[in-house]
Design an enzyme around this catalytic site. Structure first.
Site, PDB file in Angstrom:
ATOM      1  N   TYR A  79     -16.720   9.985  80.388  1.00  0.00           N
ATOM      2  CA  TYR A  79     -17.484  10.261  79.167  1.00  0.00           C
ATOM      3  C   TYR A  79     -16.995   9.363  78.039  1.00  0.00           C
ATOM      4  CZ  TYR A  79     -19.625  14.579  80.950  1.00  0.00           C
ATOM      5  OH  TYR A  79     -20.362  15.493  81.662  1.00  0.00           O
ATOM      6  N   ASP A 104     -25.630  18.741  78.235  1.00  0.00           N
ATOM      7  CA  ASP A 104     -26.220  19.668  77.272  1.00  0.00           C
ATOM      8  C   ASP A 104     -27.337  19.025  76.460  1.00  0.00           C
ATOM      9  OD1 ASP A 104     -24.309  21.558  78.051  1.00  0.00           O
ATOM     10  OD2 ASP A 104     -22.862  20.808  76.594  1.00  0.00           O
TER      11      ASP A 104
END
Length: 452
Positions: free
Chosen positions: A222, A146
């Site tokens: 992540y 994003d």
């Protein structure tokens, strides 16, 4: 009977005319065969030429020793006129690092600029590595991070120009990195010279033709960085480990019912740990999460709920409750965690070993060190501004002489908040909208037919 000057000549011989046409036709066929042979000969010469020799022929200045060559506009037009199937190319994977703060996400499909992907393709075109257009390159990417999210291990795959004469369809030859590395373009060094400072290629690897950066990925990891402050790390760690395993994460993501119909994902690892960095007594910490795949905004949603648990305003058991979609079919409304501290750390693949030359690696180390020092200087400026703030005692009081204290936000328990529509409700609404659109188009089509 023949025609002459627009009049009929009854005495003409049709056989002579027919014989002349046959002779002319045979002559044309013979000429076509000659041209085809000449064309095949020229194509053979072009395909046998080394790409580097064609570039050097019109050389203006060298981009990098042993790499691509900058050519004049005239030479570039000549090179671009060569059919893409005659250009020597190979299918490779590139490992990408980017600092996401100034980008509107990785993907260029959102039509928001700048994006990381658009900058990469600008560099590919500038260095003449791209063969054909994006579609012809068989391009794929591992993830679509994003806006504001960074990565130290994003992976893309596509066909790029090669110095080698390996046939583009020979997947075994493309995988043999040890053989094909020697004499090949230094893709890392060439691309990094054309990319902006906040994007870098970390390595490249030969890949088989059936490799796909998204579907061939076995795991993604992540990291989310945060300052510890008064957060309860032990509670967050216990809560975070409840995510491990296969669960329906529809209450921990942003649903995209048009494209995603299954919200079950597998998380294989979760950990909360302190980092080595600290600032004025504040300890930097990180969440580390690994899984086969993640949903849209999934990590940021998970982190947002973990922060509530760390602050003590939600219990550890709220994770179990929200993962039970039969009990909680509608996601409670809550804000996502900030995107800036989120990093796609690595994407894992089987039998993919990324290559980076010693010269390119040294350049990367120097670049990252300089960028780190630059950002530390920016931090010093903000710290200086903080030190130069007016003391609290010198601030102007309110008009009535009484200092107003800002009220703290009252926390509303997650399970007591308004909820978003469920997947079934969203899906039914989308289906109804699509049917309505079809009816409108059908009515317009019938009306157009009647007006003819």
């Amino acid at each position: 009977m023949t025609m002459s000057g627009g009049k009929v000549d009854p005495g003409g011989d049709g056989r002579d005319s027919g014989s002349a046409k046959v002779t002319e036709l045979e002559s044309l066929r013979h000429r076509v065969k000659e041209l085809e042979a000449e064309n095949a000969k020229l194509l053979s010469l072009i395909s046998s030429c080394q790409c580097q020799q064609m570039e050097v022929k019109h050389d203006v200045s060298v981009l990098d020793p042993g790499s691509l060559v900058r050519r004049s506009r005239k030479a570039r037009k000549r090179a671009d006129s060569i059919p893409s199937h005659l250009v020597s190319k190979r299918y490779i994977a590139l490992k990408i690092m980017y600092f996401g703060k100034r980008f509107y996400g990785f993907s260029a499909e959102a039509q928001m600029e700048p994006s990381v992907e658009s900058e990469i393709f600008k560099a590919l075109e500038r260095t003449r590595l791209l063969v054909g257009d994006k579609k012809e390159s068989n391009y794929s990417r591992c993830g679509r991070t994003d806006k504001g999210v960074s990565s130290t291990g994003q992976v893309i795959a596509l066909f790029l120009r090669s110095r080698l004469k390996t046939p583009s369809g020979d997947s075994e030859a493309h995988v043999d990195a040890k053989v094909n590395e020697r004499g090949e373009y230094d893709y890392v060094r060439v691309l990094n010279r054309a990319l902006p400072d906040d994007i870098r290629v970390l390595g490249w690897s030969p890949a088989p033709i059936d490799f796909h950066a998204r579907f061939s990925c076995s795991a993604r990891e992540y990291k989310y960085f945060f300052w510890r402050q008064n957060l309860n790390l032990s509670a967050m760690d216990i809560a975070g480990k409840k995510f491990i395993g296969e669960h329906d994460f529809r209450n921990f993501c942003k649903m995209d019912v048009a494209n995603v119909h299954c919200y079950t994902r597998r998380v294989t690892f979760f950990e909360v740990s302190p980092c080595q960095n600290s600032h004025e007594g504040a300890q930097l910490c990180t969440f580390t999460m690994r899984g086969s795949a993640f949903l849209w905004h999934q990590v940021r949603a998970m982190v947002a709920v973990l922060f509530m648990i760390g602050q003590g305003v939600e219990s550890v058991d709220v994770i179990d409750t929200m993962l039970d979609t039969t009990k909680i079919p509608r996601k409670p409304q809550y804000l996502l965690a900030s995107e800036i501290p989120l990093v796609l750390r690595t994407c894992e693949f089987e039998n993919v070993d990324f290559i980076c030359s010693s010269g390119a690696a040294e350049s990367l180390r120097t670049h990252f060190k300089n960028e780190s020092l630059r950002y530390q200087l920016e931090s010093v400026i903000f710290q200086e501004a903080l030190r130069n703030c007016l003391p609290v005692g010198n601030e102007k009081s309110s008009c009535n002489g009484v200092e107003k204290k800002k009220k703290g936000a009252v926390h509303v328990p997650l399970l007591s908040r308004p909820t978003e529509p469920s997947y079934e409700e969203r899906s039914a609404k989308l289906k109804s909208r699509q049917q309505e659109t079809c009816h409108v188009l059908l009515r317009k089509h019938v009306k157009g037919i009647l007006m003819r």
